[in-house]
Design an enzyme around this catalytic site. Structure first.
Site, PDB file in Angstrom:
ATOM      1  N   CYS A  37       7.248  -0.884   6.401  1.00 49.48           N
ATOM      2  CA  CYS A  37       6.730   0.326   5.758  1.00 49.48           C
ATOM      3  C   CYS A  37       7.759   0.839   4.766  1.00 49.48           C
ATOM      4  O   CYS A  37       8.958   0.839   5.057  1.00 49.48           O
ATOM      5  CB  CYS A  37       6.447   1.387   6.821  1.00 49.48           C
ATOM      6  SG  CYS A  37       5.763   2.929   6.182  1.00 49.48           S
ATOM      7  N   LEU A  38       7.278   1.283   3.620  1.00 47.59           N
ATOM      8  CA  LEU A  38       8.174   1.847   2.615  1.00 47.59           C
ATOM      9  C   LEU A  38       8.871   3.108   3.117  1.00 47.59           C
ATOM     10  O   LEU A  38       9.942   3.448   2.636  1.00 47.59           O
ATOM     11  CB  LEU A  38       7.397   2.142   1.325  1.00 47.59           C
ATOM     12  CG  LEU A  38       6.741   0.926   0.661  1.00 47.59           C
ATOM     13  CD1 LEU A  38       5.913   1.367  -0.539  1.00 47.59           C
ATOM     14  CD2 LEU A  38       7.770  -0.117   0.284  1.00 47.59           C
ATOM     15  N   GLY A  65       0.834  -1.187   0.000  1.00 52.02           N
ATOM     16  CA  GLY A  65       0.000   0.000   0.000  1.00 52.02           C
ATOM     17  C   GLY A  65       0.872   1.240   0.000  1.00 52.02           C
ATOM     18  O   GLY A  65       2.085   1.162   0.205  1.00 52.02           O
ATOM     19  N   HIS A  86      -2.949   0.482   8.505  1.00 55.66           N
ATOM     20  CA  HIS A  86      -1.586   0.997   8.383  1.00 55.66           C
ATOM     21  C   HIS A  86      -1.551   2.193   7.439  1.00 55.66           C
ATOM     22  O   HIS A  86      -0.985   3.245   7.775  1.00 55.66           O
ATOM     23  CB  HIS A  86      -0.664  -0.124   7.873  1.00 55.66           C
ATOM     24  CG  HIS A  86       0.733   0.315   7.599  1.00 55.66           C
ATOM     25  ND1 HIS A  86       1.791  -0.067   8.395  1.00 55.66           N
ATOM     26  CD2 HIS A  86       1.264   1.086   6.621  1.00 55.66           C
ATOM     27  CE1 HIS A  86       2.906   0.461   7.911  1.00 55.66           C
ATOM     28  NE2 HIS A  86       2.602   1.165   6.830  1.00 55.66           N
ATOM     29  N   GLU A  87      -2.151   2.047   6.261  1.00 58.40           N
ATOM     30  CA  GLU A  87      -2.127   3.138   5.279  1.00 58.40           C
ATOM     31  C   GLU A  87      -2.902   4.359   5.774  1.00 58.40           C
ATOM     32  O   GLU A  87      -2.453   5.492   5.607  1.00 58.40           O
ATOM     33  CB  GLU A  87      -2.651   2.679   3.921  1.00 58.40           C
ATOM     34  CG  GLU A  87      -1.800   1.618   3.249  1.00 58.40           C
ATOM     35  CD  GLU A  87      -0.322   1.946   3.166  1.00 58.40           C
ATOM     36  OE1 GLU A  87       0.046   3.146   3.045  1.00 58.40           O
ATOM     37  OE2 GLU A  87       0.489   1.011   3.230  1.00 58.40           O
ATOM     38  N   HIS A  95      -1.112   6.807   8.051  1.00 59.00           N
ATOM     39  CA  HIS A  95      -0.262   7.812   7.405  1.00 59.00           C
ATOM     40  C   HIS A  95      -1.017   9.125   7.208  1.00 59.00           C
ATOM     41  O   HIS A  95      -0.405  10.195   7.230  1.00 59.00           O
ATOM     42  CB  HIS A  95       0.233   7.314   6.045  1.00 59.00           C
ATOM     43  CG  HIS A  95       1.363   6.352   6.120  1.00 59.00           C
ATOM     44  ND1 HIS A  95       2.622   6.699   6.560  1.00 59.00           N
ATOM     45  CD2 HIS A  95       1.432   5.033   5.806  1.00 59.00           C
ATOM     46  CE1 HIS A  95       3.417   5.658   6.506  1.00 59.00           C
ATOM     47  NE2 HIS A  95       2.716   4.619   6.055  1.00 59.00           N
ATOM     48  N   GLN A  99       3.168   9.852   1.862  1.00 52.85           N
ATOM     49  CA  GLN A  99       4.465   9.198   1.722  1.00 52.85           C
ATOM     50  C   GLN A  99       5.243   9.690   0.504  1.00 52.85           C
ATOM     51  O   GLN A  99       6.453   9.482   0.427  1.00 52.85           O
ATOM     52  CB  GLN A  99       4.306   7.684   1.637  1.00 52.85           C
ATOM     53  CG  GLN A  99       3.883   7.055   2.948  1.00 52.85           C
ATOM     54  CD  GLN A  99       3.763   5.559   2.804  1.00 52.85           C
ATOM     55  OE1 GLN A  99       2.717   5.056   2.415  1.00 52.85           O
ATOM     56  NE2 GLN A  99       4.842   4.857   3.113  1.00 52.85           N
TER      57      GLN A  99
END
Length: 178
Positions: A100-101, A47, A142-143, A146, A52
């Site tokens: 996480c990215l 995701g 999670h997304e 952000h 981000q």
């Protein structure tokens, strides 16, 4: 379409609360979403949230058939979710490993709601209303974190279960977790 730089933990833009999207179906919104999917795919992500990549909007994308970063995770339907709202349903909370990215090379155990309902709209402004459980629910939560300036390490409660992916999961391809 373009692959964008993914902001890393420590960048203050990741800590802001994102603004709601107010215009739908526009060429600029569609281009942003296409760029986000390309960026997520290039990073082998499950995701990606607009903050981000430095875009201060309440927009997340997620979904995959198979993911190198989470090889045992079941598929999650490709989704564009704008101005999301999460409602916790029965099912309790469960712990699970997250990465996480924006926090490359690290993983930690985070407790999340097991079963949720998420609502919002798609790129055209059409309503989305879904029930998710398990890993699908984890990805959505999670997304959406952000969008409120929350990174998963802020939710880790036991730092004995937080560390480098290469140490914790040596069987995973280290290039898939950058």
């Amino acid at each position: 379409m373009a692959v964008h730089e993914i902001l890393k933990m420590g960048d203050p833009r990741l800590l802001r609360v994102a603004r709601p999207v107010t215009e739908f179906g526009t060429a600029s919104l569609k281009a942003l979403i296409a760029d986000m999917f390309e960026t997520m795919a290039a990073a082998s992500g499950a995701g990606l949230a607009a903050p981000q990549i430095g875009v201060d909007l309440r927009l997340v994308i997620f979904g995959y058939t198979k993911n190198a970063r989470y090889p045992d995770a079941p598929p999650v339907p490709p989704t564009v979710l704008i101005n999301p709202v999460i409602e916790v349903l029965d099912g309790g909370r469960t712990e699970g490993w997250e990465g996480c990215l924006s926090v490359p090379g690290l993983r930690g155990v985070v407790e999340r709601d097991e079963r949720i309902r998420y609502t919002g709209v798609d790129a055209e402004g059409a309503p989305i209303d879904r029930i998710a459980e398990g890993f699908h629910a984890r990805v959505v939560q999670h997304e959406c974190d952000h969008l409120d300036g929350i990174l998963y390490p802020m939710r880790v409660t036991d730092f004995r279960r937080f560390g480098f992916t290469s140490v914790l999961f040596p069987e995973l391809d280290p290039a898939a977790d950058d």
